[in-house]
Motif scaffolding. Structure first.
Motif, PDB file in Angstrom:
ATOM      1  N   ASN A   1      24.881 -44.254  35.726  1.00 60.84           N
ATOM      2  CA  ASN A   1      24.944 -45.714  35.766  1.00 60.84           C
ATOM      3  C   ASN A   1      25.867 -46.188  36.878  1.00 60.84           C
ATOM      4  O   ASN A   1      25.529 -47.101  37.632  1.00 60.84           O
ATOM      5  N   ARG A   2      27.043 -45.527  37.013  1.00 63.90           N
ATOM      6  CA  ARG A   2      28.023 -45.989  37.983  1.00 63.90           C
ATOM      7  C   ARG A   2      27.947 -45.214  39.292  1.00 63.90           C
ATOM      8  O   ARG A   2      28.799 -45.335  40.158  1.00 63.90           O
ATOM      9  N   ASN A   3      26.879 -44.420  39.434  1.00 65.50           N
ATOM     10  CA  ASN A   3      26.616 -43.688  40.690  1.00 65.50           C
ATOM     11  C   ASN A   3      27.780 -42.782  41.110  1.00 65.50           C
ATOM     12  O   ASN A   3      28.073 -42.636  42.309  1.00 65.50           O
TER      13      ASN A   3
ATOM     14  N   LEU B   1      30.177 -49.471  49.449  1.00 70.57           N
ATOM     15  CA  LEU B   1      29.751 -49.592  48.041  1.00 70.57           C
ATOM     16  C   LEU B   1      28.278 -49.973  47.930  1.00 70.57           C
ATOM     17  O   LEU B   1      27.768 -50.159  46.827  1.00 70.57           O
ATOM     18  N   GLU B   2      27.614 -50.104  49.085  1.00 68.12           N
ATOM     19  CA  GLU B   2      26.201 -50.499  49.062  1.00 68.12           C
ATOM     20  C   GLU B   2      25.398 -49.527  48.202  1.00 68.12           C
ATOM     21  O   GLU B   2      25.506 -48.315  48.346  1.00 68.12           O
TER      22      GLU B   2
ATOM     23  N   LEU C   1      25.651 -48.920  45.033  1.00 66.67           N
ATOM     24  CA  LEU C   1      26.358 -48.271  43.931  1.00 66.67           C
ATOM     25  C   LEU C   1      26.540 -49.184  42.710  1.00 66.67           C
ATOM     26  O   LEU C   1      27.293 -48.851  41.798  1.00 66.67           O
ATOM     27  N   VAL C   2      25.833 -50.316  42.691  1.00 65.04           N
ATOM     28  CA  VAL C   2      26.034 -51.271  41.602  1.00 65.04           C
ATOM     29  C   VAL C   2      25.508 -50.699  40.290  1.00 65.04           C
ATOM     30  O   VAL C   2      24.372 -50.217  40.225  1.00 65.04           O
ATOM     31  N   GLY C   3      26.332 -50.723  39.252  1.00 61.94           N
ATOM     32  CA  GLY C   3      25.901 -50.301  37.923  1.00 61.94           C
ATOM     33  C   GLY C   3      25.805 -51.491  36.988  1.00 61.94           C
ATOM     34  O   GLY C   3      25.695 -52.631  37.434  1.00 61.94           O
ATOM     35  N   PHE C   4      25.831 -51.203  35.684  1.00 56.52           N
ATOM     36  CA  PHE C   4      25.839 -52.306  34.723  1.00 56.52           C
ATOM     37  C   PHE C   4      26.848 -51.997  33.615  1.00 56.52           C
ATOM     38  O   PHE C   4      27.181 -50.827  33.388  1.00 56.52           O
ATOM     39  N   ASP C   5      27.353 -53.041  32.968  1.00 63.43           N
ATOM     40  CA  ASP C   5      28.233 -52.838  31.811  1.00 63.43           C
ATOM     41  C   ASP C   5      27.408 -52.240  30.676  1.00 63.43           C
ATOM     42  O   ASP C   5      26.339 -52.765  30.356  1.00 63.43           O
TER      43      ASP C   5
END
Ligand code: NAI
Length: 331
Positions: free
Chosen positions: A118-120, A135-136, A138-142
């Motif tokens: 999820n958090r790469n 950080l391109e 690498l967006v995850g989710f809560d």
């Protein structure tokens, strides 16, 4: 003293079995090689064969073992889908297993995969080592507030469900046998189809059976929430890998974490870094940035290895003594 031939032996197997066999009541011979039709001959005259998940215990191997005088197959794992139980029964070979060693080990690894994917973390690790601090991508989710679906809430799945609950997920589950402790927590039992339709994260923790073979196929992936994460720490053939690849290419499947793979037997547990990878499906999986694979290591903790060795030797003692073994697989 009981002679035991332990196939697919790794350094960690030797260490934990030698420790469990400190009194030397078993004469254990370790063989690096995998058990299959070409290696079964090594077991001739040995009463007990100790095997692992990717050893081949199909009918020809079981019959050859029986013909050579083996009366007990001691699996040092929980799953027994690799054993032809009808052949074992017909040949009078007792099959024992280790039904429980550390469900925490597998459940914690499941969470490790979910969090890392999820958090790469797998990509960030390589980037930072390469001096790339972007950080391109690498967006995850809560996880908090997301719906997590657990298929199979036995010993392992129940802990996965609890851990996800502690991450404040809305946990739903599918299992013909409900766990009342989970329902007390507020875990809702639904059908597999409903679970797939509602979950942002799906964790497979059921055994491989005829019913669960390719549980996740093209149709099931189509029924999942678009972009959901799929995690398999159960057994490889729970997922039709080709269908998963199609799902990943279209974006229907958001990400995939595997500790098991349906064609893992010729690959896993060995260093193949100098070889040309022969499996094109696996090779394709490796190209996706949103796929994280570990090579069947969810069980690999000190606690689990010690428990596996201890229980396996106790199982063998019970079979040899003829006192009946609670961990015999009846099939
Ligand atoms: P368990 O027997 O305690 O639980 C399995 C659960 O799955 C049971 O509650 C059963 O009712 C449920 N189930 C069976 N068929 C189902 C279906 N069609 N749909 C939904 N649920 C179903 O087994 P445990 O100890 O939790 O292990 C689960 C599996 O995990 C094992 O069979 C094994 O294949 C795998 N495993 C993987 C390891 C690894 O290192 N990756 C290590 C140990 C186990």
């Amino acid at each position: 003293m009981t002679a035991v031939l332990l196939f697919s032996a790794k350094s960690y197997d030797r260490a934990c079995f030698d420790a469990a066999n400190r009194t030397e009541r078993h004469a254990i011979t370790y063989l690096d090689t995998r058990l299959d039709t070409t290696t079964v001959e090594f077991a001739r005259g040995v009463p007990v064969v100790c095997a692992f998940v990717n050893d081949d215990l199909s009918r020809p191997v079981v019959e050859a073992l029986a013909a050579g005088g083996t009366s007990c197959i001691a699996l040092r794992c929980a799953g027994y889908n690799n054993v032809d139980l009808d052949a074992a029964r017909a040949a009078g070979v007792t099959v024992v297993r280790v039904p429980s060693y550390s469900p925490n080990a597998v459940a914690e690894h499941t969470l490790a995969l979910i969090l890392a994917l999820n958090r790469n973390v797998h990509r960030a690790y390589n980037r930072v080592r390469d001096g790339n601090f972007s950080l391109e991508g690498l967006v995850g989710f809560d996880l908090a507030g997301r719906t997590a679906g657990v298929v199979g809430t036995g010993q392992i799945g129940a802990i996965v469900a609890r851990l996800l609950w502690h991450f404040r997920c809305n946990v739903i589950a599918a299992d013909p046998q409900r766990d009342p402790h989970l329902t007390d927590l507020g875990v809702e039992y639904v059908t597999v189809d409903e679970l797939l339709a509602r979950s942002d994260v799906v964790s497979l923790n059921c055994p491989l059976t005829e019913e669960t073979h390719h549980l996740i196929d093209e149709g099931a992936i189509a029924r999942m929430r678009r972009g959901a994460m799929l995690v398999n720490t159960g057994r490889g053939p729970l997922i039709d890998t080709s269908a998963a690849i199609v799902g990943l290419k279209s974006g229907q499947l958001g990400s995939l974490a595997l500790d098991v793979y349906e064609e893992e037997a010729p690959l896993f547990f060995e260093d193949r870094s100098q070889e040309i990878l022969d499996d094109d499906v696996f090779a394709r999986l490796l190209t996706f940035p949103n796929v994280l694979i570990t090579a069947h290591q969810a069980f690999l903790t000190d606690e689990a290895l010690a428990a596996i060795a201890r229980t396996t030797l106790e199982n063998i003692d019970a079979v040899i003594a003829g006192t009946g073994c609670a961990n015999a697989v009846d099939g």
